[in-house]
Design an enzyme around this catalytic site. Structure first.
Site, PDB file in Angstrom:
ATOM      1  N   CYS A   1       3.565  10.969   6.145  1.00 48.82           N
ATOM      2  CA  CYS A   1       3.529   9.922   7.167  1.00 48.82           C
ATOM      3  C   CYS A   1       2.230   9.164   6.970  1.00 48.82           C
ATOM      4  CB  CYS A   1       3.604  10.524   8.561  1.00 48.82           C
ATOM      5  SG  CYS A   1       3.516   9.314   9.893  1.00 48.82           S
TER       6      CYS A   1
ATOM      7  N   GLU B   1       8.326   4.621   6.212  1.00 52.74           N
ATOM      8  CA  GLU B   1       8.390   5.377   4.960  1.00 52.74           C
ATOM      9  C   GLU B   1       8.925   4.445   3.890  1.00 52.74           C
ATOM     10  OE1 GLU B   1       7.122   7.400   2.808  1.00 52.74           O
ATOM     11  OE2 GLU B   1       7.221   8.927   4.383  1.00 52.74           O
TER      12      GLU B   1
END
Length: 337
Positions: free
Chosen positions: A2, A129
């Protein structure tokens, strides 16, 4: 992993959006730690080293606070261990933005905070992402599905209002914030100075529906009970808390513009769903349509929305309209960074 998030709510809205339950089951609205509401800046494109809203037990700051009372704090992304000896955190030679759940008890930087109960919940609209696509990478925004409130939730809210407890804990009907499990630490410069609170996002193996995007994802705390247990370090010991870190198929996503690739870009376009085919109208999912309507509102402050409308599309539930009101209204009380 992340490496980028979005959190666009103003400080007072964050407080209203992250109601929690105490040990007795009552819902509470957390306040901000003194001065921290001014340190946090909403952003469509948050990168490591920025300040994010974090929910944690108030007892970490006040030993006399009730064991199950929570508070909001602004912490910097990228954990700086309390034992770090340099005079500048930027001199750290390794990244602590993410912490693999499998390694928490093997690495000192994470083992110490974990055993001390320094657990927190990082709050965000969602996270970005990048999915590898031929020779490029396509950015994807990942977040909680936005659904209608259940009859049980309506009943719970009714009980809160009639009990007279924590009267300010009013229902939040805006965007459901993502709740990511994290660890935090407090570092003080060797020569003295203001303590620096920092955090790391805990990651787990990606859930089946996200594996085509990346093999890792943040550890998501899916409900109020999981959030309560993760934060209640007095009642839930470290080894039991680790069992809460699971990969579950609970998130949804949509592709977004490559604008988000540059962390200096900070505008609603970072979250806007895009059509990868470019030749035909994209098939809207429930949540991407909500996001599109929300961003089309043209304002940077969200209002509480009405309950979502629900349609049927090929046997799957779709939603529409909830986000259109979300950004309507006056500008945010705090400027975005």
């Amino acid at each position: 992993m992340c490496g980028r998030t979005a959190c666009t709510l103003a400080p007072d809205e964050v407080s209203r959006a992250c109601l929690y339950r105490n040990r007795g089951g009552q819902r509470r609205q957390p306040g901000w730690r003194d001065g921290d509401a001014d340190k946090y800046r909403p952003s469509y494109n948050k990168s490591p080293q920025s300040m994010s809203p974090v929910l944690l037990s108030h007892r970490h700051f006040d030993k006399n606070a009730p064991a199950d009372e929570c508070v909001l704090a602004a912490m910097r992304w990228g954990l700086v261990p309390s034992w770090f000896k340099e005079d500048d955190p930027s001199k750290m030679q390794y990244s602590t933005n993410n912490c693999r759940s499998e390694n928490i008890l093997q690495k000192k930087s994470y083992k110490d905070p974990m055993l001390k109960g320094q657990r927190c919940v990082i709050l965000a609209d969602g996270f970005y992402e990048w999915k590898r696509k031929e020779k490029t990478k396509q950015p994807i925004f990942i977040y909680f599905p936005q659904t209608q409130r259940s009859a049980q939730e309506e009943k719970d809210d009714s009980l809160v209002k009639t009990s007279g407890l924590n009267a300010e804990a009013e229902e939040w009907t805006g965007w459901r914030l993502l709740t990511m499990a994290g660890l935090f630490d407090c570092w003080t410069p060797p020569a003295g100075g203001e303590p620096l609170y920092t955090y790391s996002v805990i990651t787990v193996n990606a859930s089946p529906n996200l594996q085509s995007i990346h093999d890792r994802m943040p550890a998501i705390l899916a409900g109020e009970e999981e959030v309560r247990r993760w934060l209640d370090f007095g009642e839930v010991k470290s080894l039991d808390a680790l069992k809460l870190l699971q990969s579950e198929n609970i998130l949804t996503f949509h592709p977004v513009s490559s604008l988000v690739n540059n962390s200096r870009n900070n505008s609603p376009e970072c979250l806007q769903p895009v059509d990868l085919n470019q030749k035909k109208e994209p098939k809207q999912t429930a949540s991407s349509q909500m996001m599109k309507n929300w961003l089309a509102g043209g304002s940077s402050k969200r209002k509480e929305s009405d309950a979502c409308g629900v349609e049927e599309d090929g046997g799957k539930e779709t939603q529409a309209g909830a986000l259109q009101q979300w950004l309507q209204g006056a500008k945010k009380k705090a400027k975005t960074q």
